[in-house]
Design a protein around this motif. Structure first.
Motif, PDB file in Angstrom:
ATOM      1  N   UNK A 251       0.849  -1.201   0.000  1.00 14.43           N
ATOM      2  CA  UNK A 251       0.000   0.000   0.000  1.00 14.43           C
ATOM      3  C   UNK A 251       0.881   1.246   0.000  1.00 14.43           C
ATOM      4  N   UNK A 252       0.594   2.210  -0.868  1.00 17.75           N
ATOM      5  CA  UNK A 252       1.192   3.550  -0.766  1.00 17.75           C
ATOM      6  C   UNK A 252       0.053   4.487  -0.391  1.00 17.75           C
ATOM      7  N   UNK A 253       0.097   5.017   0.827  1.00 20.45           N
ATOM      8  CA  UNK A 253      -1.038   5.790   1.341  1.00 20.45           C
ATOM      9  C   UNK A 253      -1.096   7.196   0.743  1.00 20.45           C
ATOM     10  N   UNK A 254      -2.313   7.711   0.583  1.00 17.48           N
ATOM     11  CA  UNK A 254      -2.530   9.105   0.174  1.00 17.48           C
ATOM     12  C   UNK A 254      -3.164   9.878   1.328  1.00 17.48           C
ATOM     13  N   UNK A 255      -2.639  11.076   1.601  1.00 21.04           N
ATOM     14  CA  UNK A 255      -3.116  11.842   2.759  1.00 21.04           C
ATOM     15  C   UNK A 255      -3.719  13.182   2.383  1.00 21.04           C
ATOM     16  N   UNK A 256      -3.559  13.585   1.116  1.00 17.36           N
ATOM     17  CA  UNK A 256      -4.111  14.870   0.682  1.00 17.36           C
ATOM     18  C   UNK A 256      -4.808  14.654  -0.663  1.00 17.36           C
TER      19      UNK A 256
ATOM     20  N   UNK B 241     -10.609  11.023  10.587  1.00 23.26           N
ATOM     21  CA  UNK B 241     -10.334  12.222   9.781  1.00 23.26           C
ATOM     22  C   UNK B 241      -9.629  13.354  10.555  1.00 23.26           C
ATOM     23  N   UNK B 242      -9.644  13.299  11.889  1.00 24.42           N
ATOM     24  CA  UNK B 242      -9.114  14.431  12.658  1.00 24.42           C
ATOM     25  C   UNK B 242      -7.639  14.275  12.973  1.00 24.42           C
ATOM     26  N   UNK B 243      -6.843  13.904  11.958  1.00 25.91           N
ATOM     27  CA  UNK B 243      -5.417  13.678  12.192  1.00 25.91           C
ATOM     28  C   UNK B 243      -4.618  14.723  11.437  1.00 25.91           C
ATOM     29  N   UNK B 244      -3.343  14.786  11.787  1.00 26.27           N
ATOM     30  CA  UNK B 244      -2.443  15.699  11.070  1.00 26.27           C
ATOM     31  C   UNK B 244      -2.449  15.352   9.581  1.00 26.27           C
ATOM     32  N   UNK B 245      -2.283  14.070   9.272  1.00 24.86           N
ATOM     33  CA  UNK B 245      -2.337  13.593   7.894  1.00 24.86           C
ATOM     34  C   UNK B 245      -3.394  12.492   7.793  1.00 24.86           C
ATOM     35  N   UNK B 246      -4.675  12.828   7.653  1.00 25.86           N
ATOM     36  CA  UNK B 246      -5.705  11.785   7.562  1.00 25.86           C
ATOM     37  C   UNK B 246      -5.469  10.910   6.332  1.00 25.86           C
ATOM     38  N   UNK B 247      -5.836   9.643   6.427  1.00 27.86           N
ATOM     39  CA  UNK B 247      -5.674   8.735   5.281  1.00 27.86           C
ATOM     40  C   UNK B 247      -6.903   8.865   4.385  1.00 27.86           C
TER      41      UNK B 247
ATOM     42  N   UNK C 131       4.575   8.326   2.316  1.00 30.20           N
ATOM     43  CA  UNK C 131       5.604   9.323   2.033  1.00 30.20           C
ATOM     44  C   UNK C 131       5.367  10.577   2.871  1.00 30.20           C
ATOM     45  N   UNK C 132       4.090  10.901   3.107  1.00 26.20           N
ATOM     46  CA  UNK C 132       3.782  12.160   3.804  1.00 26.20           C
ATOM     47  C   UNK C 132       4.210  12.119   5.263  1.00 26.20           C
ATOM     48  N   UNK C 133       3.925  11.034   5.976  1.00 31.03           N
ATOM     49  CA  UNK C 133       4.345  10.995   7.383  1.00 31.03           C
ATOM     50  C   UNK C 133       5.747  10.413   7.539  1.00 31.03           C
ATOM     51  N   UNK C 134       6.341   9.944   6.422  1.00 38.00           N
ATOM     52  CA  UNK C 134       7.722   9.421   6.416  1.00 38.00           C
ATOM     53  C   UNK C 134       7.893   8.148   7.201  1.00 38.00           C
TER      54      UNK C 134
ATOM     55  N   UNK D 297      13.253   9.067  15.797  1.00 38.94           N
ATOM     56  CA  UNK D 297      12.147   9.542  16.641  1.00 38.94           C
ATOM     57  C   UNK D 297      10.965   9.981  15.760  1.00 38.94           C
ATOM     58  N   UNK D 298      11.303  10.701  14.699  1.00 41.46           N
ATOM     59  CA  UNK D 298      10.299  11.198  13.760  1.00 41.46           C
ATOM     60  C   UNK D 298       9.558  10.021  13.108  1.00 41.46           C
ATOM     61  N   UNK D 299      10.329   8.994  12.736  1.00 37.85           N
ATOM     62  CA  UNK D 299       9.721   7.839  12.059  1.00 37.85           C
ATOM     63  C   UNK D 299       8.829   7.060  13.023  1.00 37.85           C
ATOM     64  N   UNK D 300       9.311   6.877  14.250  1.00 33.21           N
ATOM     65  CA  UNK D 300       8.491   6.164  15.240  1.00 33.21           C
ATOM     66  C   UNK D 300       7.178   6.915  15.445  1.00 33.21           C
ATOM     67  N   UNK D 301       7.248   8.249  15.492  1.00 26.39           N
ATOM     68  CA  UNK D 301       6.025   9.055  15.663  1.00 26.39           C
ATOM     69  C   UNK D 301       5.086   8.852  14.474  1.00 26.39           C
ATOM     70  N   UNK D 302       5.669   8.760  13.272  1.00 23.62           N
ATOM     71  CA  UNK D 302       4.852   8.576  12.069  1.00 23.62           C
ATOM     72  C   UNK D 302       4.116   7.240  12.124  1.00 23.62           C
TER      73      UNK D 302
END
Ligand code: FAD
Ligand code: PYC
Length: 417
Positions: free
Chosen positions: A120-125, A165-171, A279-282, A315-320
């Protein structure tokens, strides 16, 4: 398929405390000269040697490796395999590779554990979703399996993912390639090494190439930490060190070397039966057959030749990953490492001849070359054996950076860089 070991020989091996195993490949001293020398015993270099011997009948071939076989990016990557690239040139090259993956275990008689669990390659926008639609349509026109899924369908197929839907980068949805998946990285290197060695290829480990001997506009041989080796044709397949080797030949490669990190969690029961990339949340992840989550990051943005990286990227990746899968916030991480990836301005490889007769390069695979391992070796062997590009790598010559015929695959690369 002929079995290497019967059940009884395996049983006997156990009784002998595993002391009777035969090495899977020979470790010869380097000869004074070869017809073909490949620099770099990663998956791509070993595959090149294998296909040179198998498909082109070359019998005087060596692979020279400065460390141990498979110890570069081949043994450090997150093993995602897919072919859903945008432009025809790239899509056809990666699809050639995917087709070889589908028969590789059989061809090598070595289980490379290729598992087509889908990617899966997710789309967020909205723009991500437009790009996904465009890429899926392009893939379908090239006969490559790809689907556009909406968020509900993503949730149905990956129950643990958070599509609120209420996320920084919703799927908003995803592209899905059912024939994509993962393979066992070490097994790919070992399988090609064993296959090549059986066909007479000398694999020389702990042997660093320190200079290239060039005269009258052609390659003559290599200076190495184990002495001089003469060579008719030399293929450099050294990933993050490609520009270092190119400099030895007076060639300036349009490559930047960056650390790319990955890490694995503790083992868990099966919770994720596919591969997810964003790709968006890395972040991208899958679950290994041992039960670990295998997680990868975007590149560290500084240049380096050290196989490590900075803590803030992890750290950034774990958060993603936790943003996508909140449930994984309680999973403990076990190990982290880095590789050195060779990125090019258009996120596509450089495969082909150079201005020096008999000297070839196969590099610039950046963050995404594992999936290309068999295809890359296959077309590069053709290029070296015939001294002309295979139809599938003609567009990837170094001169595209002079002619301007770039193939921009940053969108499909799947890893931000
Ligand atoms: P390598 O395996 O790096 O082999 C090059 C070899 O050259 C090395 O063994 C090195 O020691 C040797 N060498 C260098 N200089 C010399 C010298 N002077 N003399 C002798 N030998 C030399 N790709 C994907 O498709 N899917 C993924 O999921 C994926 N995830 C990744 C995750 C991480 C963390 C990293 C680091 C990479 C990832 N990649 C992925 C990219 C992929 O790993 C690489 O593109 C691919 O493995 C490159 O293979 P290679 O054989 O060209 O290079
Ligand atoms: O190219 O698919 C890819 C990839 C996944 C993780 C790193 N690269």
């Amino acid at each position: 398929m002929k079995r290497e070991y019967s059940f009884w020989s395996l049983f006997k091996q156990g009784l002998q405390h595993n002391e009777g195993w035969k090495p899977a490949w020979r470790s010869p001293e380097p000869k004074p000269s070869y017809d073909f020398v490949i620099v770099g015993a990663g998956g791509h270099g070993l595959a090149t040697a294998y296909y040179l011997a198998k498909a082109h009948g070359a019998r005087n071939v060596a692979v020279i490796e400065k460390g141990y076989l498979g110890g570069g990016n081949t043994g450090r990557n997150t093993t995602i395999v897919r072919s859903n690239y945008l432009w025809d040139e790239a899509a056809l090259l990666y699809e050639h590779s995917l087709k070889l993956w589908e028969g590789l275990t059989h061809d090598l008689n070595f289980n490379v554990m290729f598992s087509q669990r889908g990617v899966f390659n997710l789309g967020h926008t909205l723009q991500d979703m437009r790009d996904i639609e465009r890429r899926v349509n392009a893939n379908n026109l090239n006969g490559i399996d790809a689907l556009v899924l909406d968020a509900q369908e993503v949730k149905r197929r990956i129950p643990l993912i958070d599509i609120s839907p209420n996320k920084r980068y919703p799927i908003l949805g995803a592209s899905f390639q059912p024939r994509g998946g993962v393979a066992r990285h070490d097994a790919v290197a070992w399988g090609f090494a064993r296959g090549a060695s059986k066909l007479g290829v000398d694999i020389v480990e702990n042997c660093e190439v320190t200079g290239l001997n060039i005269g009258d506009g052609r390659i003559k041989g290599l200076e190495t930490s184990r002495g001089y080796i003469g060579a008719e044709r030399v293929g450099c397949v050294a990933a993050g060190h490609s520009s270092v080797l190119a400099r030895m030949a007076g060639i300036r490669m349009p490559i930047e070397s960056h650390p790319l990190q990955a890490f694995v969690s503790e083992s868990m029961k099966p919770v994720l039966d596919t591969v997810v990339m964003s790709n968006a949340v890395h972040g991208y992840l899958s679950q290994s057959d041992k039960g670990e989550l295998v997680i990868g990051a975007g590149i560290d943005h500084y240049n380096s030749y050290t196989q490590r990286g900075s803590p803030h990227v992890i750290e950034h990746t774990a958060a993603a990953i936790i943003e996508l899968f909140p449930m994984f916030s309680r999973v403990r991480l076990n190990r982290q490492w880095g590789g050195i990836v060779d990125t090019t301005p258009d996120a596509c490889p450089i495969i082909g001849k150079t201005k020096i007769k008999g000297l070839y390069f196969n590099c610039g695979w950046g963050t995404g070359g594992f999936k290309a391992t068999p295809g890359s070796g296959n077309v590069f062997a053709y290029t070296m054996a015939n001294d002309e590009p295979h139809a599938l790598n003609r567009a990837f010559a170094l001169d595209r950076f002079y002619t301007g015929h770039l193939i921009d695959e940053h969108g499909a690369a799947g890893v931000a860089h």
